[in-house]
Design an enzyme around this catalytic site. Structure first.
Site, PDB file in Angstrom:
ATOM      1  N   TRP A 171      11.134 166.069 114.832  1.00 47.46           N
ATOM      2  CA  TRP A 171      10.938 164.764 115.467  1.00 47.46           C
ATOM      3  C   TRP A 171       9.777 164.878 116.469  1.00 47.46           C
ATOM      4  O   TRP A 171       9.682 165.840 117.228  1.00 47.46           O
ATOM      5  CB  TRP A 171      12.220 164.331 116.201  1.00 47.46           C
ATOM      6  N   ASP A 336      10.903 145.168 118.956  1.00 48.64           N
ATOM      7  CA  ASP A 336      11.629 146.356 118.500  1.00 48.64           C
ATOM      8  C   ASP A 336      13.107 146.230 118.844  1.00 48.64           C
ATOM      9  O   ASP A 336      13.641 145.115 119.031  1.00 48.64           O
ATOM     10  CB  ASP A 336      10.963 147.614 119.103  1.00 48.64           C
ATOM     11  N   ASP A 337      13.780 147.347 118.955  1.00 43.13           N
ATOM     12  CA  ASP A 337      15.215 147.438 119.193  1.00 43.13           C
ATOM     13  C   ASP A 337      15.623 146.606 120.426  1.00 43.13           C
ATOM     14  O   ASP A 337      14.837 146.445 121.359  1.00 43.13           O
ATOM     15  CB  ASP A 337      15.518 148.927 119.453  1.00 43.13           C
ATOM     16  N   LYS A 446      10.376 145.947 110.675  1.00 45.75           N
ATOM     17  CA  LYS A 446      10.266 147.395 110.880  1.00 45.75           C
ATOM     18  C   LYS A 446      11.647 147.944 110.555  1.00 45.75           C
ATOM     19  O   LYS A 446      12.604 147.717 111.291  1.00 45.75           O
ATOM     20  CB  LYS A 446       9.873 147.707 112.320  1.00 45.75           C
ATOM     21  N   TRP A 447      11.772 148.641 109.432  1.00 48.89           N
ATOM     22  CA  TRP A 447      13.067 149.086 108.909  1.00 48.89           C
ATOM     23  C   TRP A 447      13.262 150.542 109.324  1.00 48.89           C
ATOM     24  O   TRP A 447      12.640 151.440 108.783  1.00 48.89           O
ATOM     25  CB  TRP A 447      13.067 148.938 107.390  1.00 48.89           C
ATOM     26  N   ASP A 448      14.148 150.738 110.288  1.00 46.92           N
ATOM     27  CA  ASP A 448      14.335 152.061 110.893  1.00 46.92           C
ATOM     28  C   ASP A 448      15.560 152.746 110.285  1.00 46.92           C
ATOM     29  O   ASP A 448      16.436 152.097 109.682  1.00 46.92           O
ATOM     30  CB  ASP A 448      14.523 151.867 112.408  1.00 46.92           C
ATOM     31  N   MET A 449      15.663 154.050 110.472  1.00 40.67           N
ATOM     32  CA  MET A 449      16.805 154.851 109.981  1.00 40.67           C
ATOM     33  C   MET A 449      16.838 156.090 110.862  1.00 40.67           C
ATOM     34  O   MET A 449      16.092 157.030 110.627  1.00 40.67           O
ATOM     35  CB  MET A 449      16.530 155.211 108.516  1.00 40.67           C
ATOM     36  N   ASN A 450      17.712 156.045 111.884  1.00 37.82           N
ATOM     37  CA  ASN A 450      17.565 157.026 112.952  1.00 37.82           C
ATOM     38  C   ASN A 450      18.471 158.238 112.912  1.00 37.82           C
ATOM     39  O   ASN A 450      18.460 159.019 113.860  1.00 37.82           O
ATOM     40  CB  ASN A 450      17.750 156.336 114.308  1.00 37.82           C
ATOM     41  N   CYS A 489      10.399 153.295 108.758  1.00 38.55           N
ATOM     42  CA  CYS A 489      10.458 154.131 109.958  1.00 38.55           C
ATOM     43  C   CYS A 489      11.752 154.934 109.879  1.00 38.55           C
ATOM     44  O   CYS A 489      12.761 154.435 109.385  1.00 38.55           O
ATOM     45  CB  CYS A 489      10.449 153.227 111.182  1.00 38.55           C
ATOM     46  N   ASP A 511       7.091 159.122 116.453  1.00 36.64           N
ATOM     47  CA  ASP A 511       7.358 158.554 117.780  1.00 36.64           C
ATOM     48  C   ASP A 511       6.443 159.165 118.830  1.00 36.64           C
ATOM     49  O   ASP A 511       6.359 158.659 119.949  1.00 36.64           O
ATOM     50  CB  ASP A 511       8.815 158.824 118.173  1.00 36.64           C
TER      51      ASP A 511
HETATM   52  C1  DGJ Z   1      13.075 155.010 116.507  1.00 38.66           C
HETATM   53  C2  DGJ Z   1      11.690 154.525 116.186  1.00 38.66           C
HETATM   54  O1  DGJ Z   1      10.926 155.569 115.663  1.00 38.66           O
HETATM   55  C3  DGJ Z   1      11.079 153.915 117.441  1.00 38.66           C
HETATM   56  O2  DGJ Z   1       9.774 153.503 117.186  1.00 38.66           O
HETATM   57  C4  DGJ Z   1      11.939 152.760 117.898  1.00 38.66           C
HETATM   58  O3  DGJ Z   1      11.918 151.752 116.923  1.00 38.66           O
HETATM   59  C5  DGJ Z   1      13.362 153.229 118.139  1.00 38.66           C
HETATM   60  N1  DGJ Z   1      13.883 153.903 116.982  1.00 38.66           N
HETATM   61  C6  DGJ Z   1      14.247 152.082 118.492  1.00 38.66           C
HETATM   62  O4  DGJ Z   1      15.552 152.433 118.596  1.00 38.66           O
END
Ligand code: DGJ
Length: 690
Positions: A171, A336-337, A446-450, A489, A511
């Protein structure tokens, strides 16, 4: 063009400058006779004369590592791309050739097991010099366990040495290029996380150890898959090398019931000459022509509010940022979030995809209208594959997450992964996003997956099914809302691959927005993926992640190497910085067609004092060069930076200074950009052919 010589059981798959030649031997094994420069069918057929004489078995077995479909069984002890277990426990496959289907660009070679009713098809499709391959397995008998089904095994010719290029990371430090001799044995690049990953990316390049940026032959392959994967680079003691890649990871297997079919994702292969630069340009070109959904479009300059506000999202705050962004020339404003449910921090709200009623009492309409009024498109962050336990969705459907009975539910960033392989979860996902897009004039997601999977067990339906549902939902949303564009993302660059790029428009690269670190990340990214998809933000100084202070121009000149975006707390920027930023955005817009659709030449890598990258228009009429000096050591003068692929007889005018340069001089002595004397100096030079 695909040519077949039935007498010799030979197939020749030729692109404009390369050929792939297959011969079916007496045991029905598809032996790779050639992968390299283009050969005529007659030349290809002559290779058969070089086969070992029947009855002669040299000490060094020349066959191992020679076939492009290698199944477990018999005397095969090397890497087997196809591994199954029949219901009675038999693991050996005995494949016989059952026929072919062929057009000018597509070939299917069909095999079946001699005894068990399992059919295996190898599919090949030509896109210029890129060959896309995948397997189809069809079972008509008792359930078969598929232990491994690599989409393709690529057989390299004998070289004087073998060097593997790949990217590794974590990361905030994705896609860092690693180039080293390929060790003997099996080198496995893999993700076991359910997502492509930050740690490795599913592509590899092999050369003989002498290729450079502009010279040498390079063999490469890339897998189009956004879940777990493995790529095995095998170097046998006999100096045979194969690259074999597919979806899945140990010990995940796939149960193929009676009448069921398994279609693997595509693995593409490419032979190029002209060094790593030419290999990268060929991959970029392939993605622009055949992979990206709207490749011809220019990606807009984007503003994203994440680094400015974090979870502190409000209507007024977003409007203030939007107004400032619009003045700077931004074309797409992304919230964003923190806009939905009870999402005021990262422990609640994921799964509840309606505007936070306290923050947006009248919904998102007033914000969207203002953004549109300002002449920008409107984008929204979502992370729809996830849920916080503190959410209405989880309270209603605690069983929808990936979990195992008797095991704890591991939380990461206070969230759990929804099990998209369950049809009701897939239906909910599509309905929820479809409704969000239908009710709000959203132009961009912006489709995120954290977070990666945990407690998923060996249940292959889940590992593969999650990605298939994701692809299906993306495909259906795009069809239902054709104007919406999507950014992939995953905590930065954790989901970048040819599979997700088939259905998204750009990716969030990392990030880490520190311009110095970005030089390395972008260098590795560019090895396979084009600037046209590489999201790159200019953020605040000191950088929030690294604390490093870097001048505004340098930050912009680094981000201009991809899809330029701004991600800083604009309301805190000085008027001088805001004014300068507007000038730099305008500069970017002038060179953007070259960056996004031109050919990229990595002039100087980022590990030296000076690094540079050039973009050339496809007709050669314009070039843009971005130069970055990270530090001036010992008071040395900057060397000239030789440019590439210009016409030596032409003259090129610098659009900023009016200075005219001879092509021949730029190609040999190089460009001497006017850089400020100190550290973190940078320049953009835009040259137009006279
Ligand atoms: C992770 C993304 O990489 C960031 O740019 C941001 O969108 C955060 N998530 C928001 O929780």
């Amino acid at each position: 063009m695909i040519y077949h010589d039935s007498e010799h059981r030979l197939w020749v798959l030729s692109g404009p400058s390369s050929s792939y030649v297959l011969h079916l031997d007496e045991a029905d094994r598809p032996r790779v006779m050639h992968w390299g420069p283009r050969l005529t069918p007659e030349q290809a057929a002559s290779l058969l004369l070089r086969l070992p004489r029947p009855g002669f078995r040299p000490v060094e077995d020349p066959l191992e590592g020679s076939f492009d479909l290698i199944a477990t069984g018999g005397l095969c002890y090397g890497h087997a791309g196809l591994q199954v277990r029949f219901a009675d426990g038999t693991r050996d496959l005995e494949l016989v050739f059952t026929g072919q289907r062929r057009t000018d660009r597509e070939l299917v070679l069909a095999y079946a097991d001699r005894h068990y009713p399992l059919a295996v098809e190898c599919h090949y499709r030509l896109y210029g010099d890129v060959i896309e391959r995948h397997l189809v397995l069809r079972n008509e008998g008792e359930p078969v366990t598929v232990v491994r089904a690599d989409s393709a095994t690529w057989v390299l010719p004998r070289l004087n040495g073998y060097r593997l290029s790949s990217v590794r990371g974590q990361w905030g430090a994705e896609t860092r290029l690693h180039r080293a001799e390929l060790p003997y044995g099996e080198t496995v690049l893999t993700s076991r996380r359910g997502v492509t990953s930050h740690q490795a990316n599913p592509w590899a390049m092999v050369d003989d150890g002498t290729a450079g940026e502009e010279h040498g032959a390079v063999y490469s392959c890339a897998l189009a898959w956004s879940g777990s994967w493995r790529l095995t680079a095998q170097r046998l003691p006999t100096e045979r090398v194969t690259l074999s890649a597919g979806a899945g990871h140990d010990p995940v297997t796939w149960e193929l019931g009676i009448g069921e079919e398994l279609v693997t994702p595509v693995c593409a292969g490419l032979y190029t000459e002209g060094g790593f630069g030419a290999a990268s340009r060929a991959w970029h070109d392939h993605q622009l022509r055949h992979v990206l959904p709207h490749a011809g479009e220019i990606r807009p300059v984007l503003y994203n509010s994440w680094e400015a506000t974090g979870f502190d999202v409000s209507l007024d705050g977003q409007i203030r940022l939007a107004e400032s962004a619009a003045r700077m020339g931004v074309e797409l404003f992304v919230v964003d979030d923190g806009w939905f449910g009870t999402r005021t921090h990262d422990a609640a709200g994921l799964g509840d995809w309606y505007p936070n009623p306290h923050r947006f009492p009248d919904g998102l309409g007033p914000l969207i209208d203002r953004v549109h009024e300002l002449g920008m498109r409107f984008g929204l962050w979502v992370e729809p594959e996830m849920v916080n336990p503190d959410s209405d969705l989880y309270r209603a459907h605690p069983d929808w997450v990936i979990h195992r009975p008797h095991r704890r539910r591991t939380e990461h960033r206070n969230q759990l992964v929804l099990d998209l392989s369950r049809p009701e979860v897939g239906d909910w996902l599509y309905r929820t996003l479809d409704e969000l897009l239908a009710k709000n004039a959203v132009d961009f997601l912006k489709w995120d997956m954290n977070r990666p999977f945990t407690e998923a067990g060996p249940d292959e339906r889940l590992w593969l099914g999650h990605v298939r549902t994701l692809y299906d939902v993306l495909d259906r949303l795009r069809a239902a809302h054709p104007h919406v564009r999507i950014e992939s993302c995953s905590s930065g660059g954790g989901r970048v691959d040819l599979g997700i790029l088939r259905r998204t428009d750009q990716v969030w690269t990392s990030d880490n927005t520190d311009a110095l670190d970005r030089l390395d990340i972008q260098h590795g990214f560019s090895q396979l993926y084009p600037a046209r998809v590489m999201g790159a933000w200019v953020t605040d100084s000191p950088n929030p992640y690294t604390g490093r202070e870097i001048p505004l121009d340098f930050r912009f000149h680094v981000a201009m190497a991809g899809v330029l975006a701004i991600g800083g707390a604009l309301t805190e920027w000085s008027q001088a910085d805001l004014d300068r930023a507007a000038e730099l955005v305008a500069d970017y817009k002038r060179i953007r067609p070259l960056v996004q659709h031109g050919r990229q030449y990595r002039l100087l890598p980022p590990d030296g004092e000076l690094s540079a990258v050039q973009y050339l228009a496809s007709d050669g009429g314009e070039a843009a060069v971005l130069v970055h000096r990270r530090a001036r050591r010992f008071g040395h003068a900057d060397p000239g930076i030789p440019l590439r692929a210009l016409d030596p007889d032409a003259r090129y005018r610098d659009t900023a200074t009016g200075e005219v340069h001879h092509g021949a001089v730029l190609l040999t002595h190089g460009l001497f950009p006017d850089l400020a004397p100190g550290d973190y100096a940078s320049a953009l030079v835009h040259l137009v052919r006279e």
